[in-house]
Design a protein around this motif. Structure first.
Motif, PDB file in Angstrom:
ATOM      1  N   VAL A   1       0.837  -1.204   0.000  1.00  0.00           N
ATOM      2  CA  VAL A   1       0.000   0.000   0.000  1.00  0.00           C
ATOM      3  C   VAL A   1       0.868   1.249   0.000  1.00  0.00           C
ATOM      4  O   VAL A   1       0.623   2.201  -0.761  1.00  0.00           O
ATOM      5  CB  VAL A   1      -0.941  -0.013   1.225  1.00  0.00           C
ATOM      6  N   ILE A   2       1.894   1.267   0.846  1.00  0.00           N
ATOM      7  CA  ILE A   2       2.788   2.431   0.916  1.00  0.00           C
ATOM      8  C   ILE A   2       3.483   2.652  -0.413  1.00  0.00           C
ATOM      9  O   ILE A   2       3.578   3.789  -0.904  1.00  0.00           O
ATOM     10  CB  ILE A   2       3.811   2.240   2.052  1.00  0.00           C
ATOM     11  N   THR A   3       3.954   1.580  -1.029  1.00  0.00           N
ATOM     12  CA  THR A   3       4.645   1.693  -2.319  1.00  0.00           C
ATOM     13  C   THR A   3       3.717   2.258  -3.392  1.00  0.00           C
ATOM     14  O   THR A   3       4.119   3.118  -4.185  1.00  0.00           O
ATOM     15  CB  THR A   3       5.177   0.318  -2.755  1.00  0.00           C
ATOM     16  N   VAL A   4       2.462   1.804  -3.406  1.00  0.00           N
ATOM     17  CA  VAL A   4       1.496   2.311  -4.384  1.00  0.00           C
ATOM     18  C   VAL A   4       1.234   3.801  -4.168  1.00  0.00           C
ATOM     19  O   VAL A   4       1.195   4.586  -5.125  1.00  0.00           O
ATOM     20  CB  VAL A   4       0.182   1.507  -4.306  1.00  0.00           C
ATOM     21  N   VAL A   5       1.067   4.206  -2.899  1.00  0.00           N
ATOM     22  CA  VAL A   5       0.842   5.620  -2.594  1.00  0.00           C
ATOM     23  C   VAL A   5       2.023   6.467  -3.055  1.00  0.00           C
ATOM     24  O   VAL A   5       1.846   7.525  -3.681  1.00  0.00           O
ATOM     25  CB  VAL A   5       0.585   5.817  -1.085  1.00  0.00           C
ATOM     26  N   VAL A   6       3.232   6.012  -2.747  1.00  0.00           N
ATOM     27  CA  VAL A   6       4.432   6.760  -3.141  1.00  0.00           C
ATOM     28  C   VAL A   6       4.544   6.828  -4.664  1.00  0.00           C
ATOM     29  O   VAL A   6       4.826   7.895  -5.240  1.00  0.00           O
ATOM     30  CB  VAL A   6       5.689   6.119  -2.529  1.00  0.00           C
ATOM     31  N   PHE A   7       4.311   5.691  -5.330  1.00  0.00           N
ATOM     32  CA  PHE A   7       4.411   5.649  -6.792  1.00  0.00           C
ATOM     33  C   PHE A   7       3.406   6.612  -7.420  1.00  0.00           C
ATOM     34  O   PHE A   7       3.739   7.372  -8.336  1.00  0.00           O
ATOM     35  CB  PHE A   7       4.165   4.224  -7.278  1.00  0.00           C
ATOM     36  N   PHE A   8       2.171   6.591  -6.930  1.00  0.00           N
ATOM     37  CA  PHE A   8       1.129   7.475  -7.467  1.00  0.00           C
ATOM     38  C   PHE A   8       1.495   8.940  -7.237  1.00  0.00           C
ATOM     39  O   PHE A   8       1.281   9.786  -8.113  1.00  0.00           O
ATOM     40  CB  PHE A   8      -0.207   7.148  -6.797  1.00  0.00           C
ATOM     41  N   THR A   9       2.057   9.243  -6.069  1.00  0.00           N
ATOM     42  CA  THR A   9       2.443  10.624  -5.766  1.00  0.00           C
ATOM     43  C   THR A   9       3.548  11.101  -6.698  1.00  0.00           C
ATOM     44  O   THR A   9       3.511  12.229  -7.209  1.00  0.00           O
ATOM     45  CB  THR A   9       2.905  10.740  -4.303  1.00  0.00           C
ATOM     46  N   VAL A  10       4.536  10.252  -6.911  1.00  0.00           N
ATOM     47  CA  VAL A  10       5.636  10.621  -7.812  1.00  0.00           C
ATOM     48  C   VAL A  10       5.117  10.828  -9.236  1.00  0.00           C
ATOM     49  O   VAL A  10       5.538  11.760  -9.937  1.00  0.00           O
ATOM     50  CB  VAL A  10       6.742   9.546  -7.775  1.00  0.00           C
ATOM     51  N   ILE A  11       4.184   9.973  -9.669  1.00  0.00           N
ATOM     52  CA  ILE A  11       3.579  10.147 -10.994  1.00  0.00           C
ATOM     53  C   ILE A  11       2.860  11.492 -11.076  1.00  0.00           C
ATOM     54  O   ILE A  11       2.948  12.215 -12.081  1.00  0.00           O
ATOM     55  CB  ILE A  11       2.591   8.998 -11.292  1.00  0.00           C
ATOM     56  N   CYS A  12       2.156  11.859 -10.005  1.00  0.00           N
ATOM     57  CA  CYS A  12       1.449  13.148  -9.986  1.00  0.00           C
ATOM     58  C   CYS A  12       2.426  14.317 -10.048  1.00  0.00           C
ATOM     59  O   CYS A  12       2.150  15.332 -10.701  1.00  0.00           O
ATOM     60  CB  CYS A  12       0.581  13.249  -8.741  1.00  0.00           C
ATOM     61  N   ILE A  13       3.559  14.189  -9.362  1.00  0.00           N
ATOM     62  CA  ILE A  13       4.573  15.251  -9.418  1.00  0.00           C
ATOM     63  C   ILE A  13       5.029  15.460 -10.857  1.00  0.00           C
ATOM     64  O   ILE A  13       5.119  16.588 -11.346  1.00  0.00           O
ATOM     65  CB  ILE A  13       5.770  14.900  -8.511  1.00  0.00           C
ATOM     66  N   GLY A  14       5.290  14.353 -11.544  1.00  0.00           N
ATOM     67  CA  GLY A  14       5.733  14.454 -12.933  1.00  0.00           C
ATOM     68  C   GLY A  14       4.645  14.966 -13.857  1.00  0.00           C
ATOM     69  O   GLY A  14       4.918  15.740 -14.785  1.00  0.00           O
ATOM     70  N   ALA A  15       3.402  14.566 -13.586  1.00  0.00           N
ATOM     71  CA  ALA A  15       2.299  14.959 -14.465  1.00  0.00           C
ATOM     72  C   ALA A  15       2.019  16.451 -14.409  1.00  0.00           C
ATOM     73  O   ALA A  15       1.531  17.033 -15.379  1.00  0.00           O
ATOM     74  CB  ALA A  15       1.035  14.173 -14.092  1.00  0.00           C
ATOM     75  N   ARG A  16       2.307  17.089 -13.287  1.00  0.00           N
ATOM     76  CA  ARG A  16       2.047  18.525 -13.176  1.00  0.00           C
ATOM     77  C   ARG A  16       3.041  19.348 -13.990  1.00  0.00           C
ATOM     78  O   ARG A  16       2.782  20.501 -14.313  1.00  0.00           O
ATOM     79  CB  ARG A  16       2.089  18.953 -11.712  1.00  0.00           C
ATOM     80  N   GLY A  17       4.174  18.775 -14.292  1.00  0.00           N
ATOM     81  CA  GLY A  17       5.117  19.459 -15.166  1.00  0.00           C
ATOM     82  C   GLY A  17       6.044  20.414 -14.440  1.00  0.00           C
ATOM     83  O   GLY A  17       5.904  20.675 -13.244  1.00  0.00           O
ATOM     84  N   SER A  18       6.993  20.939 -15.172  1.00  0.00           N
ATOM     85  CA  SER A  18       8.031  21.787 -14.604  1.00  0.00           C
ATOM     86  C   SER A  18       7.560  23.203 -14.294  1.00  0.00           C
ATOM     87  O   SER A  18       8.250  23.945 -13.610  1.00  0.00           O
ATOM     88  CB  SER A  18       9.206  21.866 -15.579  1.00  0.00           C
ATOM     89  N   SER A  19       6.375  23.586 -14.754  1.00  0.00           N
ATOM     90  CA  SER A  19       5.910  24.955 -14.538  1.00  0.00           C
ATOM     91  C   SER A  19       5.105  25.100 -13.251  1.00  0.00           C
ATOM     92  O   SER A  19       4.691  26.205 -12.909  1.00  0.00           O
ATOM     93  CB  SER A  19       5.055  25.422 -15.723  1.00  0.00           C
ATOM     94  N   ARG A  20       4.867  23.989 -12.535  1.00  0.00           N
ATOM     95  CA  ARG A  20       4.063  24.041 -11.313  1.00  0.00           C
ATOM     96  C   ARG A  20       4.685  23.154 -10.241  1.00  0.00           C
ATOM     97  O   ARG A  20       4.127  22.151  -9.839  1.00  0.00           O
ATOM     98  CB  ARG A  20       2.629  23.603 -11.609  1.00  0.00           C
TER      99      ARG A  20
END
Length: 546
Positions: free
Chosen positions: A315-334
């Motif tokens: 569960v922790i790994t999935v949460v961390v993975f999803f969070t990192v994906i969200c960081i990347g999805a927001r892009g370098s401008s945000r």
């Protein structure tokens, strides 16, 4: 099927400014991401909100309530009793090694509170306290998440995110002082985020008394409060590049706030760490203790976190993975620099040592709450359904919670059980024959030390490894490393026994050192229990001798 309404674009709650006349125009986002500014989430879904809230309540009562029993409680209770009877200890009251054996009760306030609560209400009282603190934590997370989310609806989304996060944190939502630390970390982010948006110094003032309280509740983790402040203190490192017309696509969200008040707050908070009975030694407890538990990886909590080794880790790994994906999805401008740094830093800590895993999911929640702006879940959102379903779900949740507590009560009232962690029978035997608690030397393995101390006997080791290392004891000899060498078979058990002239032995049944007693007529077997044998010097501790 459920549908999730979401909008994307720049975050309206944190304006982004350009710097200087040389900044070239920022290219427009792609059509897919710029069709509209984020609209506020349309109405909260009361049915799902009630469902998720009820599940969290049931989890708190049925699971966290039982965590009132954690084997670490015995060291906490023993320390609390020592403080209640003799005041703050500066010399180790549990060791027979040396007369001036330095000691720091880094969680002394928790020890004192738990001791008095246990004396009055037993583990039931500790269970109620644990659940109460868990509710304070969850409410604090939700309120802070609402502020970070920045819209007026979509609360069910926050509760949905909280469900796996709370589960990932639950291993440390117990009588240990970590619950207090979790609450403090959330409150620190709450006040710092308010300051970041309003630039009002009044939002920083509460941080000073909070860290002064924190260092007395959990000195080992209180310095991390300074790390959180430090992440918000970092200036807009991209500003010089923007002034030169470079890195125009890279931007930090909410970077335009005054840093000098934060710097002053950091200094005052560092000084507030001294507001503890051990003053500088208490403030530097993390420095004194860091690294001792790593020695030869004897303690399982110091192992690396294997992502698929348990359901909690998955569960922790999935949460961390999803969070990192969200960081990347927001892009370098945000880029939300403070929260992103906290997530990435605690991710490294979690995968270095499993005992840090609760840290990363806590900060993942705070960042995901910020990313959830403009999102809500529309399933079952019709008013007629909500009118009937919402109170029904809440009622069922309360009934299930009461049922969970009812079934947990017998388990708590039967604690402690007679096993290798809590050798009740052996300690009862010593009490029955009138053993002298001040002079009797008890050999025990790591996990049993806390309970033996609680029963008033002197031990060779307990579940706080750093308290037996040179940095805290002030001794020239490292008793913890000596113990680990013996326990792992890297030094001779017989030599260890002869060196300290033990009177009583608490030995796990699966340990090879038991062979020492098989043909040794100087010792008599005394009552043991599940998973352990106990032996004592025949001439002093047999019933015939008494």
């Amino acid at each position: 099927m459920s549908s999730i309404t979401s909008t994307e674009g720049t975050m309206p709650c944190i304006p982004v400014r350009t710097f200087g006349p040389k900044v070239p125009p920022v290219p427009s986002p792609s059509p897919q991401r710029s069709s509209a500014s984020p609209a506020p989430a349309s109405g909260s879904n009361k049915v799902l909100f009630a469902l998720f809230a009820s599940l969290l309540v049931v989890f708190a009562f049925a699971i966290i309530f039982r965590d009132a029993y954690d084997n670490d409680i015995w060291f906490i209770l023993a320390t609390g009793e020592e403080i209640a009877k003799n005041g703050i200890p500066y010399v180790n009251p549990f060791s027979f090694h040396e007369e001036q054996f330095g000691f720091i009760a880094q969680q002394w306030l928790v020890c004192l509170l738990d001791y008095h609560l246990y004396q009055a209400f037993g583990f039931i009282g500790l269970g109620i306290l644990t659940v109460a603190l868990s509710f304070i934590l969850m409410i604090s997370m939700y309120v802070t998440g609402r502020f970070l989310k920045g819209d007026k609806a979509g609360g069910e989304v926050l509760l949905l995110i909280m469900m796996p996060v709370i589960y990932g944190m639950s291993s440390y939502m117990s009588v240990r002082p970590h619950l207090y630390t979790m609450i403090m970390f959330v409150w620190f982010v709450f006040f710092l985020e308010h300051y970041r948006r309003a630039s009002r110094i009044t939002w920083l003032i509460p941080l000073i008394p909070l860290i002064a309280i924190h260092v007395n509740l959990h000195a080992a983790m209180a310095p991390f409060d300074l790390v959180i402040i430090g992440c918000y203190l970092i200036p807009d490192v991209l500003k010089p590049f923007h002034a030169r017309g470079r890195l125009a696509r890279w931007r930090l969200e909410g970077a335009e706030y005054k840093r000098m008040p934060l710097l002053a707050c950091l200094v005052l908070c560092a000084l507030a760490l001294l507001a503890n009975p051990y003053v500088l030694d208490g403030a530097l407890y993390l420095v004194h203790s860091y690294g001792y538990a790593d020695y030869k990886y004897y303690i399982s909590e110091m192992a690396n976190m294997a992502p698929a080794s348990s359901i909690v880790n998955i569960v922790i790994t999935v949460v961390v993975f999803f969070t990192v994906i969200c960081i990347g999805a927001r892009g370098s401008s945000r880029i939300d620099l403070p929260l992103v740094l906290l997530v990435l830093g605690t991710t490294c800590l979690a995968f270095m040592h499993i005992r840090n895993r609760w840290l990363v999911v806590l900060f993942c929640f705070l960042l995901l709450a910020h990313y959830a702006h403009g999102r809500s879940i529309r399933l079952f959102a019709k008013a007629k359904i909500a009118y009937v379903a919402t109170p029904t779900i809440v009622a069922l949740g309360l009934i299930a919670s009461i049922g969970g507590v009812f079934f947990a009560l017998p388990t708590l009232t039967e604690e402690p059980k007679n096993n290798s962690y809590t050798p009740v029978a052996a300690m009862d035997y010593l009490d029955d024959i009138g053993a002298d608690k001040q002079t009797t030397r008890v050999f025990c393995f790591f996990n049993a030390g806390g309970y033996v101390e609680y029963r008033g006997y002197k031990v060779n080791i307990d579940p706080r490894p750093e308290l037996w290392g040179t940095s805290i004891t002030g001794s020239d000899f490292d008793y913890y490393k000596e113990y680990v060498d013996m326990a792992k078979g890297d030094s001779v058990f017989n030599n260890y026994v002869e060196k300290y002239d033990f009177d009583v032995f608490i030995i796990p049944k699966d340990d090879n050192s038991m062979t020492y007693f098989s043909n040794n007529w100087d010792y008599v077997e005394i009552p043991g229990g599940e998973g352990y044998f106990a032996y004592a010097l025949k001439e002093k501790f047999s019933r015939d001798a008494s």
